[in-house]
Design a protein around this motif. Structure first.
Motif, PDB file in Angstrom:
ATOM      1  N   ASP A  79     -11.147  11.106 -10.545  1.00 20.31           N
ATOM      2  CA  ASP A  79     -10.958   9.721 -10.948  1.00 20.31           C
ATOM      3  C   ASP A  79     -10.620   9.632 -12.437  1.00 20.31           C
ATOM      4  O   ASP A  79     -10.967  10.513 -13.230  1.00 20.31           O
ATOM      5  CB  ASP A  79     -12.221   8.907 -10.680  1.00 20.31           C
ATOM      6  N   GLY A  82     -13.624   5.574 -16.451  1.00 15.71           N
ATOM      7  CA  GLY A  82     -13.715   4.121 -16.461  1.00 15.71           C
ATOM      8  C   GLY A  82     -13.701   3.550 -17.860  1.00 15.71           C
ATOM      9  O   GLY A  82     -13.371   2.386 -18.066  1.00 15.71           O
ATOM     10  N   ASN A 103     -15.841   4.799 -12.929  1.00 14.03           N
ATOM     11  CA  ASN A 103     -14.519   5.407 -13.003  1.00 14.03           C
ATOM     12  C   ASN A 103     -13.555   4.703 -12.051  1.00 14.03           C
ATOM     13  O   ASN A 103     -13.967   3.967 -11.144  1.00 14.03           O
ATOM     14  CB  ASN A 103     -14.598   6.891 -12.661  1.00 14.03           C
ATOM     15  N   GLN A 104     -12.261   4.957 -12.256  1.00 12.60           N
ATOM     16  CA  GLN A 104     -11.227   4.311 -11.444  1.00 12.60           C
ATOM     17  C   GLN A 104     -10.558   5.338 -10.535  1.00 12.60           C
ATOM     18  O   GLN A 104     -10.090   6.377 -10.997  1.00 12.60           O
ATOM     19  CB  GLN A 104     -10.172   3.647 -12.331  1.00 12.60           C
ATOM     20  N   SER A 105     -10.500   5.020  -9.246  1.00  8.62           N
ATOM     21  CA  SER A 105      -9.858   5.914  -8.280  1.00  8.62           C
ATOM     22  C   SER A 105      -8.357   5.958  -8.521  1.00  8.62           C
ATOM     23  O   SER A 105      -7.735   4.936  -8.837  1.00  8.62           O
ATOM     24  CB  SER A 105     -10.124   5.427  -6.854  1.00  8.62           C
ATOM     25  N   GLU A 117      -4.204  -2.870  -5.071  1.00  3.86           N
ATOM     26  CA  GLU A 117      -4.702  -1.523  -5.369  1.00  3.86           C
ATOM     27  C   GLU A 117      -4.006  -0.504  -4.468  1.00  3.86           C
ATOM     28  O   GLU A 117      -3.933  -0.678  -3.247  1.00  3.86           O
ATOM     29  CB  GLU A 117      -6.216  -1.453  -5.162  1.00  3.86           C
ATOM     30  N   HIS A 162     -18.921  -1.917  -6.694  1.00  2.00           N
ATOM     31  CA  HIS A 162     -19.034  -0.457  -6.778  1.00  2.00           C
ATOM     32  C   HIS A 162     -20.461  -0.064  -6.425  1.00  2.00           C
ATOM     33  O   HIS A 162     -21.419  -0.527  -7.058  1.00  2.00           O
ATOM     34  CB  HIS A 162     -18.696   0.053  -8.182  1.00  2.00           C
ATOM     35  N   TYR A 266      -2.735   4.889 -16.626  1.00  3.14           N
ATOM     36  CA  TYR A 266      -2.826   4.378 -15.257  1.00  3.14           C
ATOM     37  C   TYR A 266      -2.819   5.543 -14.249  1.00  3.14           C
ATOM     38  O   TYR A 266      -2.331   6.645 -14.566  1.00  3.14           O
ATOM     39  CB  TYR A 266      -1.632   3.482 -14.948  1.00  3.14           C
ATOM     40  N   THR A 297      -2.361  -4.388 -15.483  1.00  4.18           N
ATOM     41  CA  THR A 297      -3.531  -5.151 -15.909  1.00  4.18           C
ATOM     42  C   THR A 297      -3.218  -6.583 -16.330  1.00  4.18           C
ATOM     43  O   THR A 297      -2.180  -6.864 -16.906  1.00  4.18           O
ATOM     44  CB  THR A 297      -4.254  -4.442 -17.073  1.00  4.18           C
ATOM     45  N   TYR A 330     -11.912  -2.995 -12.156  1.00  4.03           N
ATOM     46  CA  TYR A 330     -12.151  -1.851 -13.040  1.00  4.03           C
ATOM     47  C   TYR A 330     -12.067  -2.327 -14.488  1.00  4.03           C
ATOM     48  O   TYR A 330     -11.601  -3.442 -14.767  1.00  4.03           O
ATOM     49  CB  TYR A 330     -11.127  -0.739 -12.803  1.00  4.03           C
ATOM     50  N   PRO A 332     -10.614  -0.522 -17.617  1.00  6.70           N
ATOM     51  CA  PRO A 332     -10.010   0.676 -18.225  1.00  6.70           C
ATOM     52  C   PRO A 332     -10.183   0.807 -19.730  1.00  6.70           C
ATOM     53  O   PRO A 332     -10.184   1.917 -20.253  1.00  6.70           O
ATOM     54  CB  PRO A 332      -8.529   0.549 -17.845  1.00  6.70           C
ATOM     55  N   PRO A 367      -7.588  -5.298 -12.402  1.00  4.27           N
ATOM     56  CA  PRO A 367      -8.291  -4.929 -13.635  1.00  4.27           C
ATOM     57  C   PRO A 367      -7.766  -5.674 -14.860  1.00  4.27           C
ATOM     58  O   PRO A 367      -6.584  -5.991 -14.957  1.00  4.27           O
ATOM     59  CB  PRO A 367      -8.034  -3.421 -13.744  1.00  4.27           C
TER      60      PRO A 367
END
Length: 770
Positions: A79, A82, A103-105, A117, A162, A266, A297, A330, A332, A367
């Motif tokens: 991931d 985050g 964290n972001q997948s 997404e 989450h 990204y 975003t 998310y 970022p 996000p």
């Protein structure tokens, strides 16, 4: 040394010669032989478990090379962090905070969390086939409860977005000074209101895009990305692909606007290089506009519960604000935007007692990350609206209330008493805020004359008002920026810097700075920007920082290299270094310009090898790299005034006159400065009157096309008068301050305050930024 022959001059932009002719090269223009094209399958649900993804039909479509889901990445890629921009330790030591950002997948795995997404990726021979294949992917969802309201998201029983964290509150911090409780005991005047800044996005002219090519024989990766942070991209690609950074070459070619939307890494910037290595072929992805509005975003989107204390003369005694930032699914860039709001809310006013609590929450939306202004417009909207409401409460002139609270020039440098985002206590370094404010008022004819005009208009059933939006802007933020200066064997000056350009005019202004350092003209300076092979370390372009930090680095590197140049020249001219000066592309003896040696001759004399003409102890080549590391930010400021008319029949809002007084220290190129201010004003008007991301109750983004998401056009821009002040910053040798975001900060407050002032006879107030 600096004779400032070119700093302060309005030179035409060097880069425009190619850009206006259509000769720019963007990611979409990169032609890679036999390149494969990518399309992403994106969620149509705001919150749902992924029961099953069936890619079989898509994989069988002729021309499809590969179809991948999150399962194909397990154990291979991880991931994204985050918190890509971690607050420095100095800030964490000073500020009460709790941060637990997930964290972001790269691709949605067990669930999707917002509409847009990505959950699958198709690689095909061309984009048409890839898009067709996307339609063949079948996904089964188990719909989950969603949360769209940030206030509701803070509640314990709110649907969790989450599972890895306890609640939807992912960050909370508090900054305070003085004693607001004492004001409560004294029963000072106070007003309390809720203010809301709506959600919108930067919508740059060029959408995002990534291209990648892997060289198997050399184990090297080249990545082209429409990004503001090319060195960040290299770092994350190298880490994810487990390659040494030296084997990853990241390039940001011409970039058609960023405004913060491209200022972090990204998932696509990891996935495209991964696919290029996996498939041993070049891979390209270009974002379309619907993807941009759904998935790139968004910004702003916060709710303030603000309370201000004041005496009977309108003198501010204290401010309390508890606000919630809607970060979407998310986060970022972490606490960057809300911490900017906190540090700018006092603006250019005395506020002796302060207590601000910022809370960052998750919702089932795209996000949220910084957009031009980054937290400043939100803060300015709140404080400037409060001033208007105080004036109404006390029946005072709003201009006079601001005068009574404005920090004076004789109080500079002024200590605010709270830390900036870098952890350094805020000190306003230079400027004359009242003078700039009065100059703006004079430009509209003075407040008394305006009030007479306003009353005359009201007698004619016309509603006009005076809108005010004053602001400060912390600029030139660290941690660093670098520059490499080289003199090539043909005598030309080459400058490389880690700051990437998205249309700001970097090639021009940095050439002006270098030209002054080397006694040449800007046309004789070549700029290398947006290329990790040109300079090893770079931070990127954001937060009104490039002019301050890159110029500082250019000056440092020039100083280092000039010492070496003078040593070699002194050796060849048989004199002392102290007797030399730069003149017209050469080094000459002071007062004897005919006794000189050209840069070309010096570069050849400095070459390594048998035939060099260097003095003993001087190494080969003419190149130096230095990094400018600012201690903290320098403070630009501005005063925006507008005369606003409201049509009583239609509610239409017209900007009859707009004035800006602005102080960005020493101006490198006033023409480019004016362009930056005008562009910011345009975006500020759009963000207030036109642009808005709207979600329905089912979490669907209703603003995913330019039919529904409206941008300002030329006819909506008023004629703008710009008045410059130049109070040099003491924090860098050139005395410059940043200015890239200032123009966008003032307009929302100006417009809303102007509308409320126009409709004052109706006792009309607005608490949302429209």
């Amino acid at each position: 040394m600096n004779n400032s022959r070119f700093i302060g001059q309005s030179f035409s932009r060097k880069e425009d010669a190619r850009l206006v002719k259509g000769q720019g090269k963007y990611v979409g223009d990169i032609q890679l032989p036999h390149a494969l094209q990518v399309a992403f399958a994106r969620s149509t649900e705001p919150h749902a478990l992924i029961v099953q993804i069936n890619c079989q039909q898509a994989q069988l479509l002729p021309g499809v090379i590969a179809v991948l889901t999150a399962q194909d990445l397990e154990g291979v890629l991880s991931d994204l962090p985050g918190l890509q921009n971690v607050p420095p330790q100095s800030w964490r030591d000073l500020v009460e905070h709790e941060i637990s950002i997930p964290n972001q997948s790269l691709l949605a795995n067990d669930r999707v969390r917002y509409v847009g997404e990505p959950f699958a990726i198709v690689v095909a021979e061309n984009r048409y086939i890839a898009e067709d294949a996307i339609e063949l992917i079948q996904i089964d969802y188990e719909i989950l409860p969603l949360v769209l309201d940030p206030l509701a998201s803070t509640k314990p029983d709110s649907p969790k977005i989450h599972d890895s964290i306890k609640t939807n509150v992912v960050a909370k911090f508090r900054v305070h000074k003085g004693d607001l409780n004492a004001l409560e005991v004294l029963r000072a005047n106070k007003i309390r209101h809720q203010f809301r800044n709506h959600r919108f996005t930067s919508a740059p002219m060029e959408n995002r895009g990534v291209a990648a090519e892997y060289n198997a024989s050399r184990d090297t990766m080249t990545v082209w990305s429409s990004t503001q942070v090319v060195h960040w991209v290299r770092r994350e690609v190298a880490k994810q692909l487990q390659m040494p950074e030296v084997r990853v070459h990241a390039i940001a070619p011409d970039v058609g606007g960023g405004f913060g939307l491209k200022a972090h890494v990204y998932p696509e910037e990891i996935l495209i290089p991964f696919l290029a290595r996996k498939l041993k072929k070049p891979v390209v992805w270009i974002e379309d506009r619907q993807e941009n509005l759904l998935n790139s975003t968004h910004s702003r989107d916060d709710v303030h519960d603000a309370e201000i204390f004041f005496d009977n003369q309108g003198k501010i005694l204290g401010l309390r604000d508890s606000f919630i930032k809607d970060s979407g699914a998310y986060t970022p860039v972490g606490v960057g935007a809300p911490s900017s709001t906190v540090t700018h809310i006092c603006s250019l006013y005395h506020i002796p007692n302060l207590d601000i609590i910022a809370t960052v929450v998750l919702t089932n939306k795209t996000p949220n990350a910084p957009y031009r202004g980054n937290g400043r417009p939100e803060a300015v909207f709140v404080i400037e609206r409060l001033f208007e409401i105080i004036a109404c409460t006390l029946r005072l002139e709003p201009v006079e209330v601001r005068r009574r609270n404005m920090i004076r020039a004789d109080e500079m440098p002024y200590s605010v008493g709270i830390p900036y985002r870098d952890g350094v206590p805020i000190t306003y370094d230079s400027g004359d805020y009242p003078k700039a404010f009065e100059a703006a008022l004079d430009a509209i004819g003075g407040v008394s004359a305006f009030r007479e005009l306003q009353q005359k208009a009201l007698n004619e059933n016309r509603y006009i008002g005076l809108g005010i939006g004053n602001y400060l802007e912390g600029t030139g933020a660290g941690p660093f920026e670098g520059a490499t200066i080289r003199i090539d064997t043909d005598g030309s000056i080459v400058v490389a810097t880690g700051a990437c350009s998205q249309g700001q005019g970097h090639e021009t202004v940095f050439a002006q700075v270098a030209a002054d350092e080397w006694g040449v003209t800007p046309s004789e300076v070549t700029l290398l920007i947006g290329d990790t092979d040109a300079i090893n370390y770079g931070w990127g372009t954001m937060a009104s920082r490039s002019a301050v930090n890159s110029s500082g680095a250019i000056r440092l590197a020039s100083h280092t290299l000039r010492i070496k140049v003078f040593k070699i020249a002194a050796h060849l001219l048989e004199c002392s270094s102290e007797d030399l000066e730069l003149r017209g592309g050469s080094v000459c003896v002071k007062g004897a310009s005919n006794h000189a040696i050209t840069f070309r001759e010096l570069a050849r004399a400095a070459q390594p090898g048998w035939h060099n003409k260097r003095p003993p102890g001087v190494t080969g080549g003419l190149e130096a790299t230095e990094y400018f590391e600012p201690e903290t930010v320098t403070w630009a400021y501005g005063c925006h005034l507008g005369i606003i008319e409201v049509n009583p029949k239609t509610g239409a809002i017209s900007l009859l006159k707009y004035v800006v007084t602005h102080d960005a220290g020493v101006l490198i190129n006033p023409m480019i400065v004016n362009g930056q201010i005008l562009g910011g004003i345009c975006q500020g008007i759009g963000g207030c009157l036109l642009e808005k991301i709207v979600y329905d109750e089912y979490g669907q983004n209703l603003s995913a096309t330019f039919v529904d998401y409206l941008l300002p056009v030329a006819t909506q821009m008023p004629e703008v008068e710009i008045i410059h002040f130049e109070s040099p910053s003491p924090l860098n040798e050139l005395g410059i301050k940043g200015l890239g975001e200032g123009g966008v900060v003032g307009p929302p407050a100006v417009i809303i305050n102007g509308v409320c002032d126009a409709l004052k006879p109706l006792k009309f107030q607005i608490f949302d930024s429209f």
